[in-house]
Design a protein around this motif. Structure first.
Motif, PDB file in Angstrom:
ATOM      1  N   SER A   1       0.845  -1.190   0.000  1.00  0.00           N
ATOM      2  CA  SER A   1       0.000   0.000   0.000  1.00  0.00           C
ATOM      3  C   SER A   1       0.885   1.247   0.000  1.00  0.00           C
ATOM      4  O   SER A   1       1.999   1.233   0.538  1.00  0.00           O
ATOM      5  CB  SER A   1      -0.861  -0.016   1.269  1.00  0.00           C
TER       6      SER A   1
ATOM      7  N   GLY B   1       2.359   2.221   3.318  1.00  0.00           N
ATOM      8  CA  GLY B   1       3.306   1.346   4.007  1.00  0.00           C
ATOM      9  C   GLY B   1       4.746   1.721   3.711  1.00  0.00           C
ATOM     10  O   GLY B   1       5.028   2.848   3.263  1.00  0.00           O
TER      11      GLY B   1
ATOM     12  N   SER C   1      -2.451  -9.732   2.063  1.00  0.00           N
ATOM     13  CA  SER C   1      -1.482  -9.053   2.941  1.00  0.00           C
ATOM     14  C   SER C   1      -0.652 -10.038   3.742  1.00  0.00           C
ATOM     15  O   SER C   1      -1.030 -11.200   3.914  1.00  0.00           O
ATOM     16  CB  SER C   1      -2.224  -8.127   3.906  1.00  0.00           C
TER      17      SER C   1
HETATM   18  N1  GLU Z   1       4.064  -6.432   5.585  1.00  0.00           N
HETATM   19  C1  GLU Z   1       2.953  -5.937   4.823  1.00  0.00           C
HETATM   20  C2  GLU Z   1       2.407  -7.034   3.951  1.00  0.00           C
HETATM   21  O1  GLU Z   1       3.100  -7.965   3.633  1.00  0.00           O
HETATM   22  C3  GLU Z   1       3.317  -4.745   3.962  1.00  0.00           C
HETATM   23  C4  GLU Z   1       4.050  -3.666   4.687  1.00  0.00           C
HETATM   24  C5  GLU Z   1       4.447  -2.496   3.857  1.00  0.00           C
HETATM   25  O2  GLU Z   1       3.829  -2.225   2.824  1.00  0.00           O
HETATM   26  O3  GLU Z   1       5.425  -1.842   4.231  1.00  0.00           O
HETATM   27  O4  GLU Z   1       1.292  -6.988   3.545  1.00  0.00           O
END
Ligand code: GLU
Length: 319
Positions: A32, A35, A145
């Motif tokens: 996103s 993020g 996600s």
């Molecule tokens: N860890 C999250 C995921 O795998 C995304 C984190 C980010 O966009 O920084 O969905």
């Protein structure tokens, strides 16, 4: 003229137009815009394209996160994907979303920043612990996600049934900060590096927020090779109720590709990233502490041969 331009554009894809050097087009699946994956993907793009001799053109794709990126790499929809090391492990070993379907074609390229499973709640909900989530509306993450699997692991470890004990939502993370501020959710899980846009947005609205400690996960950590104890650096969000650090669990972010990806391309990409690490560190606060040695940790899939060639040459791996 038109025809010439068309041929030129087509030829450009294959061999560069008039320039001689072969241009390569690669895509990186991120997350996103709120993020860390997305700006990190942008930072890698700038690095790869800024090198004068570079012939790589990079497109950075917004995505639902780790699970989508891993699947997109496998299906050839993207050249590289950013994914949590735990999800990469699960895909390689046929666990969780890939239950019974191990994915031997996934390759590790390098690790990036650490991620923390972050549970943020509105202070007025009274949620102080995982147990207090019972009866509340909690976003556990959308199916593509990375955080969804982490939220489910944590809830299960705490003896909370996500279907019975909470009202679980599956929203994309870009919606969460607004929904929390509007009172439409009480809390949300987000596995992410810090600082990031989502938590900044959630913690600067009218509704005060707090970080909920994720504790008592010893059994979960012992049973999984990828989780480690860590903390949410709360001080990065000065408007939140607490300060200091709040306990949680976390893992590393990995940069992933397919075993079939061209060896020379992966070699050149890794070489450019490692030889310009200082520039990369400055692109996002979550990347500040990257080191060449640290970027070889968290390899939960076999190393891509192009990456291996560079690491051996750079003395980062034994010959
Ligand atoms: N860890 C999250 C995921 O795998 C995304 C984190 C980010 O966009 O920084 O969905």
């Amino acid at each position: 003229m038109k025809r010439f331009l068309f041929v030129c554009a087509l030829g450009g894809l294959l061999a560069g137009c008039g320039g001689g050097a072969k241009r390569e087009f690669v895509s990186i699946g991120t997350g996103s815009q709120t993020g860390v994956y997305y700006p990190v993907g942008g930072a890698i793009k700038r690095l790869l394209e800024s090198d004068e001799s570079s012939t790589i053109n990079v497109s950075v794709a917004v995505s639902s996160g780790s699970v989508q990126n891993i699947n997109d790499v496998l299906q050839g929809n993207i050249s590289y994907g950013i994914a949590q090391s735990d999800r990469l492990y699960q895909a390689v070993h046929g666990l969780s979303n890939w239950e019974g379907k191990p994915q031997p074609a996934l390759r590790f390229v390098f690790s990036l920043h650490p991620e923390v499973v972050t549970l943020i709640a509105a202070s007025d909900t009274g949620i102080q612990s995982i147990d207090d989530l019972k009866g509340k509306t909690v976003n556990i993450g959308n199916p593509g996600s990375g955080q969804r699997g982490n939220a489910l692991d944590i809830l299960n470890s705490a003896g909370i049934d996500p279907e019975q004990d909470i009202k679980a939502e599956s929203l994309t993370v870009s919606e969460c900060a607004g929904m929390l501020q509007d009172g439409r959710i009480d809390a949300y899980f987000y596995t992410v590096g810090h600082p990031n846009g989502s938590i900044t947005e959630a913690s600067t609205g009218r509704r005060e927020v707090r970080f909920v400690p994720i504790e008592g996960m010893d059994k979960l950590i012992a049973a999984s090779p990828f989780y480690a104890e860590t903390q949410v650096p709360v001080d990065l969000y000065p408007k939140a109720e607490q300060s200091g650090e709040v306990k949680s669990i976390g893992m590393l972010t990995t940069f992933v590709t397919h075993a079939d990806r061209d060896e020379e391309q992966v070699y050149q990409l890794v070489k450019t990233v490692f030889e310009n690490l200082e520039m990369l560190q400055k692109q996002h606060p979550a990347l500040q502490k990257l080191t060449p040695e640290g970027m070889l940790k968290g390899a939960t899939a076999p190393l891509h041969p192009g990456a291996e060639r560079y690491y051996k040459e750079a003395g980062l791996l034994g010959e």
